[in-house]
Structure formats: C-alpha cells, structure tokens
Design an enzyme around this catalytic site. Structure first.
Site, mmCIF file in Angstrom:
data_model
loop_
_atom_site.group_PDB
_atom_site.id
_atom_site.type_symbol
_atom_site.label_atom_id
_atom_site.label_comp_id
_atom_site.label_asym_id
_atom_site.label_seq_id
_atom_site.Cartn_x
_atom_site.Cartn_y
_atom_site.Cartn_z
ATOM 1 N N ASP A 12 0.838 -1.209 0.000
ATOM 2 C CA ASP A 12 0.000 0.000 0.000
ATOM 3 C C ASP A 12 0.869 1.255 0.000
ATOM 4 O O ASP A 12 1.688 1.446 0.895
ATOM 5 C CB ASP A 12 -0.907 0.020 1.233
ATOM 6 C CG ASP A 12 -1.869 -1.157 1.263
ATOM 7 O OD1 ASP A 12 -2.019 -1.805 0.219
ATOM 8 O OD2 ASP A 12 -2.456 -1.430 2.320
ATOM 9 N N SER A 115 4.147 -7.019 3.335
ATOM 10 C CA SER A 115 2.996 -6.141 3.585
ATOM 11 C C SER A 115 2.171 -6.626 4.765
ATOM 12 O O SER A 115 1.990 -7.826 4.957
ATOM 13 C CB SER A 115 2.112 -6.111 2.332
ATOM 14 O OG SER A 115 0.869 -5.500 2.612
#
Length: 215
Positions: A12, A115
C-alpha cells in the site's frame, strides 16, 4: 557493504495506492457510528493493523465498544474494502513500478512483498503482478506489526538472503523503522520530512536506477 541481492516491497502506497479505498471504507464505518473521519485522521492508520486502526477510529469518535462488536465492525470494514479492491485494474499500479521490477529481474535481483495487508494476494492478482514476486509475505503470515521487522525478515528468509543483502521500499515511518530494525537498507517512497530515517528518499519509481541504490 553487502551486494544487493533482493528487494522487498511494501504494498500500500508503494506498489499501488489502496489508501484511498481504506479511507472510504473507514469513513463509511465512522459515519454509521455517528461521527466524521477526515483524511488527516486517516494518516494515523498508515501501516497499522486492522484492529489497531479500528481502535484509533473509535478513539477519534469517542466511542467505546466490546470486543465482539469490534471484531464485527472490523469485518464489515474489510468487506466494504474488498468490494473496492475487487474492481481494481493494472492501471492502478503506481508510475514506474512495473518498469523498475523489470530492471530488477534483468539484473537477477529477487523480489519479495512485505505487507501487513491480509488482502495482498487479492490485490496482486487484480493488478496482474503476482508473477514478478519470488516470495510474498503478508498479514496472514505474521503476528507482529511494523516497526517490528518480522514481515521483512520473513521475506529475506524465504528468498534465502541475509538482511544485509536486502533493500526495503517503504512509504510509512513505521515501515522504515521496521527495515532498519531488521538491519536492512531502506528506500523511502514519499516525503523526506516523514521518511528521513531511510537511507535514501525518492518521490517515486519513475527514473529510479540501480546506481542510486548503491549506498
């Protein structure tokens, strides 16, 4: 200084901007609970786990709930978020990312994902990027949130390299700290004011060369 053998990427804000979808889903939840949630508020959720994000949101709204209700709300937010990401297309890959991946591949450098997102695989499939990664570590594989380096250390381990041979790409302060805590070099993607602890800070991947990573 060890030669770079692997690059580990946060998802992200580095490979794709899913923050806008997180924001829409969190704001919708806040509105249902009777308060507003601004973009400034949303900055506090960067790189933070889902349940911690919910706690911050409830603190902003001055709302207290039991654990069972909190779990239901976190699930509801995730369902809303998933509806958005299932409509994502490869056009949403951030500028220069795919070209940089191709450069790394041509140089024989391994690529891993590191992530906190539990939806990382879904996003990578939507973006048609899965094949670029030699290892994927996401929120389903780790128990400790950044700035703990667990997610990056697992990525290095899966690729078969020592932390000193890896460079991490991050857009959040907690992520930069996680890389440094794991004894890895780090490139911050974004603003030097926020990511000043990184070894190198660049605005994005457009025009980024291997020579710049020689630090």
């Amino acid at each position: 200084m060890e030669k770079i053998s692997a690059c580990i990427f946060d998802l992200d804000g580095v490979v794709v901007d899913t923050a806008k979808y997180h924001y829409i889903a969190w704001r919708s939840l806040a509105n249902e609970l009777g308060f507003d949630f601004t973009k400034e508020d949303n900055e506090r959720l960067k790189g933070v786990s889902r349940m911690t994000s919910l706690d911050i949101l409830l603190e902003i709204g001055n709302v207290e709930l039991d654990e069972k209700t909190k779990l239901q709300l976190a699930e509801k937010k995730n369902k809303n978020y998933l509806e958005y990401i299932l409509k994502m297309t490869p056009d949403e890959i951030l500028p220069g990312v795919k070209d940089f991946f191709k450069v790394l591949k041509s140089e024989g450098i391994k690529i891993a994902l590191g992530s906190a997102s539990k939806n990382a695989m879904t996003i990578l499939k939507q973006l048609q990027l899965t094949d670029y990664f030699d290892a994927i570590v996401d929120g389903t594989h780790v128990s400790k949130a950044k700035p703990d380096p667990e997610v990056f250390l697992k990525g290095a381990e899966l690729l078969g390299f020592s932390p000193a041979e890896c460079i991490v790409f991050e857009d959040a302060e907690a992520g930069v700290e996680a890389a440094l805590n794991g004894k890895m070099r780090c490139v911050g993607i974004g603003s030097p004011e926020v990511l000043g602890k990184a070894n190198l800070v660049v605005p994005g991947f457009v025009g980024l060369t291997m020579a710049q990573l020689d630090f």
